[in-house]
Design an enzyme around this catalytic site. Structure first.
Site, PDB file in Angstrom:
ATOM      1  N   ASN A   8       0.717  15.676   1.882  1.00  7.23           N
ATOM      2  CA  ASN A   8       0.387  14.395   2.494  1.00  7.23           C
ATOM      3  C   ASN A   8       0.682  14.472   3.986  1.00  7.23           C
ATOM      4  O   ASN A   8       1.766  14.899   4.395  1.00  7.23           O
ATOM      5  CB  ASN A   8       1.208  13.279   1.840  1.00  7.23           C
ATOM      6  N   CYS A  15      -0.472   4.515   8.416  1.00  4.49           N
ATOM      7  CA  CYS A  15       0.559   4.446   9.457  1.00  4.49           C
ATOM      8  C   CYS A  15       0.027   3.690  10.676  1.00  4.49           C
ATOM      9  O   CYS A  15      -1.143   3.828  11.036  1.00  4.49           O
ATOM     10  CB  CYS A  15       0.980   5.841   9.910  1.00  4.49           C
ATOM     11  N   THR A  36       0.107   1.095  -0.834  1.00 10.32           N
ATOM     12  CA  THR A  36       0.791  -0.139  -1.208  1.00 10.32           C
ATOM     13  C   THR A  36       0.236  -1.377  -0.500  1.00 10.32           C
ATOM     14  O   THR A  36      -0.333  -1.294   0.585  1.00 10.32           O
ATOM     15  CB  THR A  36       2.291  -0.037  -0.883  1.00 10.32           C
ATOM     16  N   GLY A  52      -1.732   3.430  -8.664  1.00  7.53           N
ATOM     17  CA  GLY A  52      -1.289   2.041  -8.672  1.00  7.53           C
ATOM     18  C   GLY A  52      -0.795   1.556 -10.015  1.00  7.53           C
ATOM     19  O   GLY A  52      -1.582   1.283 -10.919  1.00  7.53           O
TER      20      GLY A  52
END
Length: 357
Positions: free
Chosen positions: A154, A184, A247, A298
């Site tokens: 990642n 980000c 998220t 999720g």
């Protein structure tokens, strides 16, 4: 179950997992100590009936962007720490393992408190704490690859230059795939998340694409009005696959003080509570883009949860929050899904051939 109670053992397991997710496990000795504290009996045995120590024979593999996974279940970034989980199970048995976000230089992460519980989930603001790409290439990636695992690295950054620097350094190393975390805050996008701006996102992916031959996944944020223009920007920029979702933005208050619990005020909501929304994001994207490989993320706690993502259109899934309560949850879910696919030969064949459902 020896003299310890199930409750005490489960609490210790959660301590190990929380330390793993927050990056507070610093070395193998500390990880081993934490793991031993959580175990009942031999290493790898947890307070449940699932035996994570045995070797599994997988019946159903999948193919994502040309990369074969042993099974359709991987670990989600941010909840996988090799030094912690390797005491519980053989990580090479997963379909893939996704590392914590890797940045161009060490990131300290956000101030504490970083996590708060919420019904059917949690809110966290860890801040992608990590030792940086140079440390990762020396101390983490070679050891994980030595197990035989399929590794997804990642990639995190605060600017387009940050992402480019990390991808360039990873290009000649052993990662099987790269997952670009575009959630980000990005100075190249006026401080906003690149993942919410199709123009900025397409520009970033087009810049990264020539830097590596590795399959490149883009991890999408759900904090947008419509995910489809975001997915389209990734595809047009040259992404090989999409993972979704990251998220949701949320927060909790301490009613004794009237102040937010998290030092960073807001954080990312994950866990079973986001599962229905995550399915909808995958389904809408699959209906619009029938060919792009999708990894569903999720609120996956069981094989049945994972199977729902496959029916929604995912080629594979990643398990995150469930591992914070049970470090072996990703492997357990993989075995449950494998059994469910035994009775769904058409779906299993499509996965094995790398086709969409």
């Amino acid at each position: 179950m020896s003299e310890r109670t199930n409750a005490a053992a489960t609490a210790d397991v959660q301590t190990v997992a929380q330390a793993s997710a927050q990056g507070t496990v610093r070395d193998s000795a500390q990880a081993h100590g934490l793991a031993q504290a959580a175990q009942v009996g031999e290493p790898g045995q947890l307070p449940c009936n699932f035996d994570a120590t045995r070797t599994f024979q997988w019946h159903h593999k999948t193919v994502v962007a040309g990369v074969e996974w042993k099974n359709p279940v991987g670990t989600a970034s941010g909840t996988f720490n090799f030094d912690a989980v390797r005491w519980f199970y053989d990580v090479s048995q997963m379909g893939a393992v996704t590392t914590k976000g890797v940045s161009p230089v060490p990131w300290e992460g956000n101030p504490v408190p970083r996590t708060a519980e919420t019904p059917a989930g949690s809110v966290n603001s860890v801040g992608l704490q990590n030792p940086g790409v140079d440390d990762y290439l020396v101390n983490d990636l070679p050891r994980i690859k030595a197990t035989g695992a399929t590794v997804i690295t990642n990639v995190a950054g605060h600017s387009d230059d940050d992402y480019a620097q990390v991808v360039t350094k990873l290009a000649d190393h052993e990662s099987d795939m790269l997952e670009i975390n575009v959630s980000c805050p990005n100075v190249s996008a006026d401080g906003l998340s690149t993942g919410t701006d199709p123009v900025a996102l397409k520009r970033l992916i087009k810049r990264l694409r020539p830097l590596t031959d590795k399959p490149m996944i883009v991890k999408l944020t759900p904090n947008v009005t419509d995910i489809r223009p975001i997915a389209e920007a990734c595809i047009e920029g040259g992404a090989d696959a999409l993972s979704m979702i990251n998220t949701f933005v949320g927060m909790r208050f301490d009613i004794r003080t009237g102040k937010p619990i998290l030092a960073n005020i807001t954080g990312g909501v994950s866990g079973p509570c986001v599962h229905p929304m995550a399915l909808a994001f995958v389904y809408k994207t699959r209906q619009t883009f029938p060919e792009i490989p999708i990894i569903g993320i999720g609120g996956i706690s069981t094989g049945e949860d994972a199977l729902e993502f496959l029916y929604a259109g995912a080629n594979a899934v990643e398990v995150g929050s469930a591992a914070l309560a049970d470090p072996v949850a990703p492997l357990r879910i993989a075995t449950e899904l494998d059994a469910l696919l035994d009775k769904r030969p058409e779906l299993a064949q499509a996965l094995e051939e790398g086709r969409t459902w």
